[in-house]
Design an enzyme around this catalytic site. Structure first.
Site, PDB file in Angstrom:
ATOM      1  CB  SER A 140      -0.868  -0.004   1.261  1.00  0.00           C
ATOM      2  OG  SER A 140      -1.592   1.206   1.373  1.00  0.00           O
ATOM      3  CE1 TYR A 155      -4.213  -2.324   4.970  1.00  0.00           C
ATOM      4  CE2 TYR A 155      -3.345  -0.110   4.669  1.00  0.00           C
ATOM      5  CZ  TYR A 155      -3.856  -1.281   4.136  1.00  0.00           C
ATOM      6  OH  TYR A 155      -3.992  -1.405   2.778  1.00  0.00           O
TER       7      TYR A 155
HETATM    8  P1  NAP Z   1     -11.147  -6.467  -0.824  1.00  0.00           P
HETATM    9  O1  NAP Z   1     -12.054  -6.183  -1.978  1.00  0.00           O
HETATM   10  O2  NAP Z   1     -11.708  -6.497   0.552  1.00  0.00           O
HETATM   11  O3  NAP Z   1     -10.361  -7.813  -1.127  1.00  0.00           O
HETATM   12  C1  NAP Z   1      -9.603  -8.494  -0.155  1.00  0.00           C
HETATM   13  C2  NAP Z   1      -9.837  -9.971  -0.329  1.00  0.00           C
HETATM   14  O4  NAP Z   1      -9.043 -10.704   0.626  1.00  0.00           O
HETATM   15  C3  NAP Z   1     -11.294 -10.353  -0.057  1.00  0.00           C
HETATM   16  O5  NAP Z   1     -11.720 -11.243  -1.053  1.00  0.00           O
HETATM   17  C4  NAP Z   1     -11.230 -11.018   1.317  1.00  0.00           C
HETATM   18  O6  NAP Z   1     -12.259 -11.949   1.524  1.00  0.00           O
HETATM   19  C5  NAP Z   1      -9.867 -11.678   1.259  1.00  0.00           C
HETATM   20  N1  NAP Z   1      -9.376 -12.001   2.586  1.00  0.00           N
HETATM   21  C6  NAP Z   1      -9.336 -11.203   3.674  1.00  0.00           C
HETATM   22  N2  NAP Z   1      -8.833 -11.862   4.731  1.00  0.00           N
HETATM   23  C7  NAP Z   1      -8.549 -13.121   4.302  1.00  0.00           C
HETATM   24  C8  NAP Z   1      -8.019 -14.270   4.924  1.00  0.00           C
HETATM   25  N3  NAP Z   1      -7.676 -14.291   6.228  1.00  0.00           N
HETATM   26  N4  NAP Z   1      -7.866 -15.394   4.182  1.00  0.00           N
HETATM   27  C9  NAP Z   1      -8.219 -15.421   2.881  1.00  0.00           C
HETATM   28  N5  NAP Z   1      -8.730 -14.352   2.227  1.00  0.00           N
HETATM   29  C10 NAP Z   1      -8.896 -13.220   2.935  1.00  0.00           C
HETATM   30  O7  NAP Z   1      -9.988  -5.383  -0.792  1.00  0.00           O
HETATM   31  P2  NAP Z   1      -8.888  -4.913  -1.858  1.00  0.00           P
HETATM   32  O8  NAP Z   1      -8.920  -3.446  -1.778  1.00  0.00           O
HETATM   33  O9  NAP Z   1      -8.998  -5.609  -3.144  1.00  0.00           O
HETATM   34  O10 NAP Z   1      -7.576  -5.391  -1.080  1.00  0.00           O
HETATM   35  C11 NAP Z   1      -6.585  -6.225  -1.621  1.00  0.00           C
HETATM   36  C12 NAP Z   1      -5.225  -5.788  -1.117  1.00  0.00           C
HETATM   37  O11 NAP Z   1      -4.974  -4.459  -1.592  1.00  0.00           O
HETATM   38  C13 NAP Z   1      -5.088  -5.735   0.401  1.00  0.00           C
HETATM   39  O12 NAP Z   1      -3.857  -6.315   0.780  1.00  0.00           O
HETATM   40  C14 NAP Z   1      -5.095  -4.245   0.714  1.00  0.00           C
HETATM   41  O13 NAP Z   1      -4.355  -3.931   1.869  1.00  0.00           O
HETATM   42  C15 NAP Z   1      -4.447  -3.688  -0.548  1.00  0.00           C
HETATM   43  N6  NAP Z   1      -4.736  -2.265  -0.790  1.00  0.00           N
HETATM   44  C16 NAP Z   1      -5.999  -1.834  -1.092  1.00  0.00           C
HETATM   45  C17 NAP Z   1      -6.216  -0.477  -1.314  1.00  0.00           C
HETATM   46  C18 NAP Z   1      -7.589   0.076  -1.637  1.00  0.00           C
HETATM   47  O14 NAP Z   1      -7.765   1.314  -1.629  1.00  0.00           O
HETATM   48  N7  NAP Z   1      -8.572  -0.717  -1.932  1.00  0.00           N
HETATM   49  C19 NAP Z   1      -5.167   0.430  -1.213  1.00  0.00           C
HETATM   50  C20 NAP Z   1      -3.895  -0.052  -0.907  1.00  0.00           C
HETATM   51  C21 NAP Z   1      -3.691  -1.407  -0.707  1.00  0.00           C
HETATM   52  P3  NAP Z   1     -13.562 -11.539   2.394  1.00  0.00           P
HETATM   53  O15 NAP Z   1     -14.007 -10.182   1.889  1.00  0.00           O
HETATM   54  O16 NAP Z   1     -14.507 -12.626   2.108  1.00  0.00           O
HETATM   55  O17 NAP Z   1     -13.090 -11.470   3.816  1.00  0.00           O
END
Ligand code: NAP
Length: 258
Positions: A140, A155
């Site tokens: 991130s 985080y």
């Molecule tokens: P998201 O839509 O919530 O996707 C995260 C996925 O990870 C979900 O499918 C979730 O499943 C799964 N997950 C969570 N905990 C888990 C576990 N213990 N075991 C297996 N699967 C698990 O969010 P996203 O934004 O795509 O996030 C993906 C990555 O991008 C993360 O590492 C986040 O820190 C990073 N990121 C996101 C942003 C942003 O603005 N969106 C910015 C910077 C970095 P469930 O929903 O079913 O729990």
């Protein structure tokens, strides 16, 4: 490219789903790992409808046995492993340091940091056996370029820790022809807000207002998961053959502003 195999964690939504779809489009058979089977199945359906291949792998990234079993299942099915996207993560609880509980801290560390460790740990023996590969860790801007997200201490620590792991492992794994890099997204439209619990923002927020929004390249709009997925497929590919140990910010300049 037809028989190359990728593992994507958190493939049921957001950046993970977009990355799995993009890798499938590039010809990879994709292991869709996560703990919400219906969402993973929906990703698989979208891939197979477009002529791609993959399978659902049920596992919690914080559980070592489950990760080893799921990764083994993927390799048994397709014969090898070439690319790993360690993407699954949570925002967890954002709160003042003297309000954040040890349990809340431990959960964020356990999913984001230990989960990344366990994903890489389970995958590396297979990558070594394949003679090389590419690992992409989804970090991130938080913890790498910006420190202004209110109360996000746990985080931020995990996201900084992920980049440190990437740099450390780039040297260890180079002799096995395994590249490892990080993508560091800024604000991306996904479901991650559902995994965010923000408390007492008045005690942690830095009161700054950007009159034209905080993502310079888009005039303020957040990025899309596909913006990150395109960089992930690049890092997976041979076009990135000389890149390892590198964080790449995918934030439209947001991290520089903040
Ligand atoms: P998201 O839509 O919530 O996707 C995260 C996925 O990870 C979900 O499918 C979730 O499943 C799964 N997950 C969570 N905990 C888990 C576990 N213990 N075991 C297996 N699967 C698990 O969010 P996203 O934004 O795509 O996030 C993906 C990555 O991008 C993360 O590492 C986040 O820190 C990073 N990121 C996101 C942003 C942003 O603005 N969106 C910015 C910077 C970095 P469930 O929903 O079913 O729990």
């Amino acid at each position: 490219m037809g028989n190359r195999v990728a593992l994507v964690t958190g493939a049921g939504s957001g950046i993970g789903r977009a990355s799995a779809q993009a890798l499938a489009k590039d010809g990879y058979a994709v292991g869709l790992l996560g703990h919400s089977p219906d969402e993973l199945q929906a990703t698989l359906d979208s891939i197979t409808q477009n002529g791609g291949a993959g399978c659902v792998l049920n596992a919690d990234i914080a559980m070592q046995r489950q990760m080893e079993q799921a990764t083994g299942e993927l390799v048994d099915r397709y014969g090898s492993l070439d690319v790993v996207v360690a993407n699954a993560g949570i925002n967890g609880v954002w709160a003042p340091i003297d309000d954040l509980t040890l349990e809340e801290w431990n959960r964020t560390i356990s999913v984001n940091l230990t989960g990344t460790f366990l994903t890489i740990r389970a995958a590396v023996p297979h990558l070594k056996r394949a003679g090389g590969g590419s690992i992409i860790v989804v970090s991130s801007i938080n913890g790498t370029r910006t420190f202004t997200t209110p109360g996000a201490t746990a985080y931020t620590a995990t996201k900084a820790g992920q980049v440190a792991m990437v740099q450390q492992l780039a040297l260890e794994l180079a002799r096995h022809h395994i590249r490892i890099n990080a993508v560091c997204p800024g604000e991306i439209e996904t479901n991650i807000d559902a995994n965010t619990d923000l408390r007492r923002e008045d005690q942690t927020a830095i009161p700054v207002i950007w009159p034209e929004g905080q993502v310079p390249i888009t005039g303020g709009r957040p990025g899309k998961s596909a913006d990150v997925a395109d960089v992930i497929t690049f890092l997976a590919s041979d076009k990135a053959r000389h890149i390892t140990g590198s964080p790449i910010w995918v934030d439209g300049g947001q991290g520089l502003l903040r």
